[in-house]
Structure formats: C-alpha cells, structure tokens
Scaffold this motif. Structure first.
Motif, PDB file in Angstrom:
ATOM      1  N   ARG A  54       0.898  -1.188  -0.064  1.00 10.53           N
ATOM      2  CA  ARG A  54      -0.065   0.069   0.019  1.00 10.53           C
ATOM      3  C   ARG A  54       0.861   1.331   0.134  1.00 10.53           C
ATOM      4  O   ARG A  54       0.525   2.164  -0.753  1.00 10.53           O
ATOM      5  CB  ARG A  54      -0.846  -0.219   1.163  1.00 10.53           C
ATOM      6  CG  ARG A  54      -1.718   1.285   1.359  1.00 10.53           C
ATOM      7  CD  ARG A  54      -2.404   1.251   2.616  1.00 10.53           C
ATOM      8  NE  ARG A  54      -1.389   1.371   3.889  1.00 10.53           N
ATOM      9  CZ  ARG A  54      -1.595   2.449   4.829  1.00 10.53           C
ATOM     10  NH1 ARG A  54      -2.534   3.275   4.415  1.00 10.53           N
ATOM     11  NH2 ARG A  54      -0.462   2.491   5.841  1.00 10.53           N
ATOM     12  N   LYS A  55       1.850   1.340   0.823  1.00 10.37           N
ATOM     13  CA  LYS A  55       2.743   2.532   0.911  1.00 10.37           C
ATOM     14  C   LYS A  55       3.551   2.655  -0.324  1.00 10.37           C
ATOM     15  O   LYS A  55       3.477   3.770  -0.664  1.00 10.37           O
ATOM     16  CB  LYS A  55       3.822   2.285   2.268  1.00 10.37           C
ATOM     17  CG  LYS A  55       2.929   2.596   3.656  1.00 10.37           C
ATOM     18  CD  LYS A  55       3.755   2.027   4.801  1.00 10.37           C
ATOM     19  CE  LYS A  55       3.070   2.302   6.236  1.00 10.37           C
ATOM     20  NZ  LYS A  55       3.520   1.384   7.253  1.00 10.37           N
ATOM     21  N   TYR A  56       3.873   1.620  -0.650  1.00 12.95           N
ATOM     22  CA  TYR A  56       4.963   1.920  -2.028  1.00 12.95           C
ATOM     23  C   TYR A  56       4.049   2.406  -3.162  1.00 12.95           C
ATOM     24  O   TYR A  56       4.460   3.162  -3.718  1.00 12.95           O
ATOM     25  CB  TYR A  56       5.563   0.294  -2.373  1.00 12.95           C
ATOM     26  CG  TYR A  56       6.115   0.485  -3.691  1.00 12.95           C
ATOM     27  CD1 TYR A  56       7.394   0.896  -3.478  1.00 12.95           C
ATOM     28  CD2 TYR A  56       5.624   0.092  -4.644  1.00 12.95           C
ATOM     29  CE1 TYR A  56       8.356   0.902  -4.877  1.00 12.95           C
ATOM     30  CE2 TYR A  56       6.347  -0.073  -5.934  1.00 12.95           C
ATOM     31  CZ  TYR A  56       7.878   0.507  -5.997  1.00 12.95           C
ATOM     32  OH  TYR A  56       8.222   0.695  -7.403  1.00 12.95           O
ATOM     33  N   MET A  57       2.791   1.665  -3.096  1.00 15.41           N
ATOM     34  CA  MET A  57       1.856   2.117  -4.395  1.00 15.41           C
ATOM     35  C   MET A  57       1.442   3.587  -4.292  1.00 15.41           C
ATOM     36  O   MET A  57       1.500   4.167  -5.305  1.00 15.41           O
ATOM     37  CB  MET A  57       0.719   1.256  -4.410  1.00 15.41           C
ATOM     38  CG  MET A  57       0.946  -0.085  -5.353  1.00 15.41           C
ATOM     39  SD  MET A  57      -0.433  -1.391  -5.531  1.00 15.41           S
ATOM     40  CE  MET A  57      -1.126  -0.492  -6.905  1.00 15.41           C
ATOM     41  N   CYS A  58       1.211   3.996  -3.127  1.00 17.56           N
ATOM     42  CA  CYS A  58       0.728   5.035  -3.095  1.00 17.56           C
ATOM     43  C   CYS A  58       1.620   6.245  -3.242  1.00 17.56           C
ATOM     44  O   CYS A  58       1.396   7.238  -3.947  1.00 17.56           O
ATOM     45  CB  CYS A  58       0.094   5.444  -1.536  1.00 17.56           C
ATOM     46  SG  CYS A  58      -1.520   5.035  -1.211  1.00 17.56           S
ATOM     47  N   ASP A  59       2.811   5.942  -2.970  1.00 15.57           N
ATOM     48  CA  ASP A  59       4.056   6.833  -3.140  1.00 15.57           C
ATOM     49  C   ASP A  59       4.201   6.989  -4.654  1.00 15.57           C
ATOM     50  O   ASP A  59       4.189   7.826  -5.176  1.00 15.57           O
ATOM     51  CB  ASP A  59       5.270   6.621  -2.416  1.00 15.57           C
ATOM     52  CG  ASP A  59       5.133   6.726  -0.897  1.00 15.57           C
ATOM     53  OD1 ASP A  59       4.275   7.387  -0.621  1.00 15.57           O
ATOM     54  OD2 ASP A  59       6.022   6.355  -0.003  1.00 15.57           O
ATOM     55  N   ARG A  60       4.527   5.856  -5.318  1.00 24.18           N
ATOM     56  CA  ARG A  60       4.387   5.968  -6.508  1.00 24.18           C
ATOM     57  C   ARG A  60       3.505   6.601  -7.678  1.00 24.18           C
ATOM     58  O   ARG A  60       3.706   7.364  -8.263  1.00 24.18           O
ATOM     59  CB  ARG A  60       4.716   4.237  -7.314  1.00 24.18           C
ATOM     60  CG  ARG A  60       6.142   3.604  -6.701  1.00 24.18           C
ATOM     61  CD  ARG A  60       7.197   4.019  -7.629  1.00 24.18           C
ATOM     62  NE  ARG A  60       7.049   3.812  -9.119  1.00 24.18           N
ATOM     63  CZ  ARG A  60       7.660   3.025  -9.897  1.00 24.18           C
ATOM     64  NH1 ARG A  60       8.235   1.991  -9.578  1.00 24.18           N
ATOM     65  NH2 ARG A  60       7.706   3.372 -11.255  1.00 24.18           N
ATOM     66  N   ILE A  61       2.256   5.926  -7.263  1.00 23.17           N
ATOM     67  CA  ILE A  61       1.123   6.652  -7.892  1.00 23.17           C
ATOM     68  C   ILE A  61       1.028   8.417  -7.940  1.00 23.17           C
ATOM     69  O   ILE A  61       0.960   9.050  -8.722  1.00 23.17           O
ATOM     70  CB  ILE A  61      -0.260   6.049  -7.362  1.00 23.17           C
ATOM     71  CG1 ILE A  61      -0.078   4.698  -7.653  1.00 23.17           C
ATOM     72  CG2 ILE A  61      -1.310   6.746  -8.165  1.00 23.17           C
ATOM     73  CD1 ILE A  61      -0.440   4.218  -9.274  1.00 23.17           C
ATOM     74  N   ASN A  62       1.212   8.779  -6.707  1.00 23.45           N
ATOM     75  CA  ASN A  62       1.190  10.301  -6.213  1.00 23.45           C
ATOM     76  C   ASN A  62       2.078  10.865  -6.740  1.00 23.45           C
ATOM     77  O   ASN A  62       2.271  11.968  -6.570  1.00 23.45           O
ATOM     78  CB  ASN A  62       0.799  10.249  -4.731  1.00 23.45           C
ATOM     79  CG  ASN A  62      -0.650  10.088  -4.298  1.00 23.45           C
ATOM     80  OD1 ASN A  62      -1.560  10.163  -5.351  1.00 23.45           O
ATOM     81  ND2 ASN A  62      -1.017   9.740  -3.131  1.00 23.45           N
ATOM     82  N   ASN A  63       3.360  10.240  -7.140  1.00 20.93           N
ATOM     83  CA  ASN A  63       4.463  10.828  -7.971  1.00 20.93           C
ATOM     84  C   ASN A  63       4.145  10.824  -9.642  1.00 20.93           C
ATOM     85  O   ASN A  63       5.269  11.448 -10.071  1.00 20.93           O
ATOM     86  CB  ASN A  63       5.835  10.248  -7.374  1.00 20.93           C
ATOM     87  CG  ASN A  63       6.261  10.703  -6.217  1.00 20.93           C
ATOM     88  OD1 ASN A  63       6.328  12.000  -6.033  1.00 20.93           O
ATOM     89  ND2 ASN A  63       6.930   9.980  -5.467  1.00 20.93           N
ATOM     90  N   ILE A  64       3.220  10.363 -10.095  1.00 20.58           N
ATOM     91  CA  ILE A  64       2.861  10.253 -11.276  1.00 20.58           C
ATOM     92  C   ILE A  64       2.068  11.563 -11.708  1.00 20.58           C
ATOM     93  O   ILE A  64       1.034  11.674 -10.952  1.00 20.58           O
ATOM     94  CB  ILE A  64       2.172   9.062 -11.801  1.00 20.58           C
ATOM     95  CG1 ILE A  64       3.138   7.675 -11.459  1.00 20.58           C
ATOM     96  CG2 ILE A  64       1.941   9.038 -13.347  1.00 20.58           C
ATOM     97  CD1 ILE A  64       2.386   6.329 -11.891  1.00 20.58           C
ATOM     98  N   PRO A  65       2.467  12.507 -12.730  1.00 24.83           N
ATOM     99  CA  PRO A  65       1.665  13.655 -12.711  1.00 24.83           C
ATOM    100  C   PRO A  65       0.385  13.210 -13.182  1.00 24.83           C
ATOM    101  O   PRO A  65       0.002  12.185 -13.758  1.00 24.83           O
ATOM    102  CB  PRO A  65       2.315  14.259 -13.759  1.00 24.83           C
ATOM    103  CG  PRO A  65       3.811  13.884 -13.750  1.00 24.83           C
ATOM    104  CD  PRO A  65       3.624  12.499 -12.993  1.00 24.83           C
TER     105      PRO A  65
END
Ligand SMILES: Cc1ncc(COP(=O)(O)O)c(C=O)c1O
Length: 396
Positions: free
Chosen positions: A299-310
C-alpha cells in the motif's frame, strides 16, 4: 420473454477488463493484473488441514440451513471479542459468502419500491442486489473533501418516505476509506431517527492501516443494534475467497426470515468449509497479521509511486487492499490519437498498450476514477507501476 427483472441487472463492468486480460494471457501476452478483489495468499495451512480433517471425520452431510451451531457459536464469540457485540446463535445466519448474505438481507427486508441508500463509490454488486430484490438503489454522492465517505447531510439529501435501508461498507471497497467513531455515531442517530435499517458490510474490518480503528455501528446502543444487520465473512481476512462462507448477525426476527429464505434456495453452506471457518475464527490469528503487514508494505509503495505520477491522485487507503485513483488531471488528454474521457478509456488503453489490467471506476459509480488492488506480489507491483508511469507520460 425472459424475466424483466433479470434482464434489468447489469453485468459487472469489471468483468469486461478481466475477460480481456484473461484472453490476452491465454495468447501468451504478459499482462500485469491489479484487478483481483481477493488476497493473493493461499489459505493458511492450519485452516486447510481442518478441512481435510473434516472430510476424513465424515462432516460431509447437510448442515442446518443457517449453519452449524459450532460455527455460529464461534461467530458469536468473535463478534463479542472483536466488536463488543452480544448475539446468540439464533441471530446468526451463515451463507455461501458475504455476497449471498447481502442478497438474503435484502430479500428479507425489501418490499417492491423500497429505496436503499448506497454511498458512492460503492461495491459493484450492491445496486444490482437491491434491484434483484425489487428495491430501488439510491446513489448517495460523497465528496473527496470528506474522503469519499457519506455524511449525514449527504444521506439526508436522498432520504424519502420510501427509504428502507442504508448499505454502509466500512472499510470501503473501492475507496479504502474507514468511517471513524464520530461519523458512525452521527449516521446511527440519523438511522434511528428515521427508522432506517443499516446493512453494515464489515468484510474488510481486519485489513486496516496506520492508527485506524474499526468500529461496528451496531455497538453504540440497543436501538441501532436492532436496526443493523452486520455482514461479515472469512473470505478476505483469512484468504478464503473460494470457500464461500459469509454470515450475518441481526435481530432474531430478521435471522428467522433469512433462514427460511436460505432453506428454500441453497440449504446450508458447505459442511467442510464451515468446519474450516471455525478453525479460522478460533485458531491463531498470526496469519491475519502477517497478511496485513504484507498488504501495508505494498500500500505504502503504491501510494507513493502513484502520487508521484503527474495527473494521478490516489486517496491514501486506510483499509482494504484497494487504491482508488482520481484521474481528473489526465482526462481530456489523448493516447496515440485516442481520447481519454473517463476511467473506462484509461483502463482500456492501458491494458491494450502496456498490458496492465486495472478496474475502471464506472462500476463503482465513479467514472473518473480507477481501482487498483494491491493483492499481487511486490515484483508485479513494481513492474506494473513502471508501465503505468510510461503510459501517463505518453498522454498528450
Ligand atoms: C465490499 C464487499 N462486500 C462483500 C463481498 C463479498 O465477499 P464474499 O467473497 O464473502 O462473497 C466483497 C467481495 O469482493 C466485497 O468487496
């Protein structure tokens, strides 16, 4: 002529993507799937062993229609120790999965034309289950400001003299949001005041993160307990989706009606799965925590990655294993000349071009969103997100 009611039920829109992904896989295409609504873990060994033992000991006959006394007692014990709820076995009905439990509840409660409030986004089956039971699903819009949770004001806007029930799913599939104690107390007061039943779907209660607590709305007082039908099951908590054991806790009156309905439609649930469910509820709960920790890491990994995608914005899930992503920033753009107007377009193009399967939000009543399950390995998650990032990068 086939039944108008049956023809009025929509097929699951999530199936379209899933079917397409399956076909692609069968053609040898390497598709990364974020669609599945089930844990990727195997059922823990001690639960599997209990089922084998049940077969060898001859637990292979019909059980009472609403489940064995042994399982109902284990459920009562769980509801008391986990949720502070006092029920006796006569108030429990065990069914073939929580979906079946939801169907039974609606069959027991609804008269033709009765309205059921369903906060948006909702689990895809809820409106269809209401329609199958001659009710009218009423979508209750929520706001991101309130983390996609329904407030009393939201519910009040849609209340009419025909409002019979509210389907409250916390933790919520697909938003991953969890109602807090104050929010639930306010909703409980609203339901008591207006005599509205609460169908409390708590199937994801054990999959919660950070400092979040799960509250059962039925636990606040006797009035709300009498109006609540608690729906739960072993599918998500114990990685037992295929075993098909769900259950309800309600007033004896409602339980009796559900028991009668079930006795004429399916009889009791699978005898072996019921024995396994007793072990799941009464055995060591370490496996639950192990799975929860693995989900939390993803969850943490996905959230961080997705929220870094413009242009993508994921609401941080406090529960479940789903990430719900607002695509508003990406809509109106195009991919290789094809417009992306909504989550359906986004999901279709992503699957066709980058071989990543995600679920469009239209089936959850939120067409500008998509849902991604983190019920897949970290290795798949890393690769899938890389592909997704490239896709968004290529939008014009
Ligand atoms: C919110 C919600 N309720 C109920 C169910 C049904 O669970 P079961 O597999 O026990 O029928 C699901 C399964 O996806 C779900 O997401």
């Amino acid at each position: 002529m086939l039944s108008k009611k049956a023809l009025g039920v929509s097929p699951s829109p999530t199936m379209a993507i899933e079917d397409k992904a399956k076909t692609m896989r069968s053609q040898g295409i390497d598709v990364i799937g974020f669609g599945a609504g089930e844990p990727d873990f195997d059922t823990p060994p001690h639960i599997r062993e209990a089922a084998i033992k049940a077969i060898n000991e001859g637990h292979t006959r019909y059980t009472p229609a609403s489940g064995t006394l042994e399982l109902k007692e284990a459920i009562c014990h769980k509801l008391k120790s986990d949720n502070g709820l006092d029920y006796n076995p006569g108030q429990i009905v065990v069914s073939n999965g929580a979906k079946h439990s939801l169907f039974n509840v609606l069959a027991a409660l609804l008269n033709p034309g009765d309205e059921v409030l369903i906060p948006v986004p909702y689990w895809v089956s809820n409106p269809e289950l209401v329609k199958l039971n001659d009710g009218v699903p009423v979508a209750v819009e929520t706001s991101e400001k309130n983390r996609l949770k329904a407030s009393v004001e939201d519910l009040e806007k849609h209340r009419t003299a025909k409002t019979k029930a509210l389907i409250l799913n916390s933790p919520c599939n697909p938003s991953g949001q969890v109602y807090n104690e104050d929010e639930l107390k306010a909703i409980a007061d609203f339901c008591i005041k207006n005599n509205i039943y609460v169908i409390a779907d708590e199937i994801y209660e054990k999959l919660i993160y950070d400092d979040t607590s799960h509250y059962s709305i039925a636990s606040f007082n006797k009035q709300i307990k009498d109006l609540t039908i608690v729906v739960n099951g072993v599918s998500k908590t114990y990685a037992m989706t295929g075993w098909r054991i769900g259950y309800t806790a309600s007033t004896t009156e409602i339980a009796k009606v559900m028991n009668t309905i079930q006795s004429q439609i399916t009889s009791g649930p699978n005898s072996i799965a019921q024995r396994a469910a007793v072990t799941a509820l009464q055995g060591s709960q370490e496996c639950v925590e192990e799975m929860r920790l693995a989900f939390d890491k993803r969850r943490k990994y996905m959230c961080d990655r997705i929220n870094n995608i413009p242009n993508l914005e994921a609401l941080v899930p406090k529960g479940t294993f789903y990430l719900f992503i607002n695509l508003s920033g990406a809509l109106g753009k195009s991919f290789q000349g094809q417009n992306i107007e909504n989550g359906d377009d986004f999901a279709r193009q992503l699957l066709e071009s980058k071989k990543v399967a995600i679920v469009p939000g239209s089936g959850f009543g939120a067409p500008n969103y998509v849902r991604m399950a983190f019920a897949t390995s970290m290795e798949h998650i890393v690769e899938g997100l890389e592909r997704m990032e490239t896709f968004v990068d290529e939008l014009e």
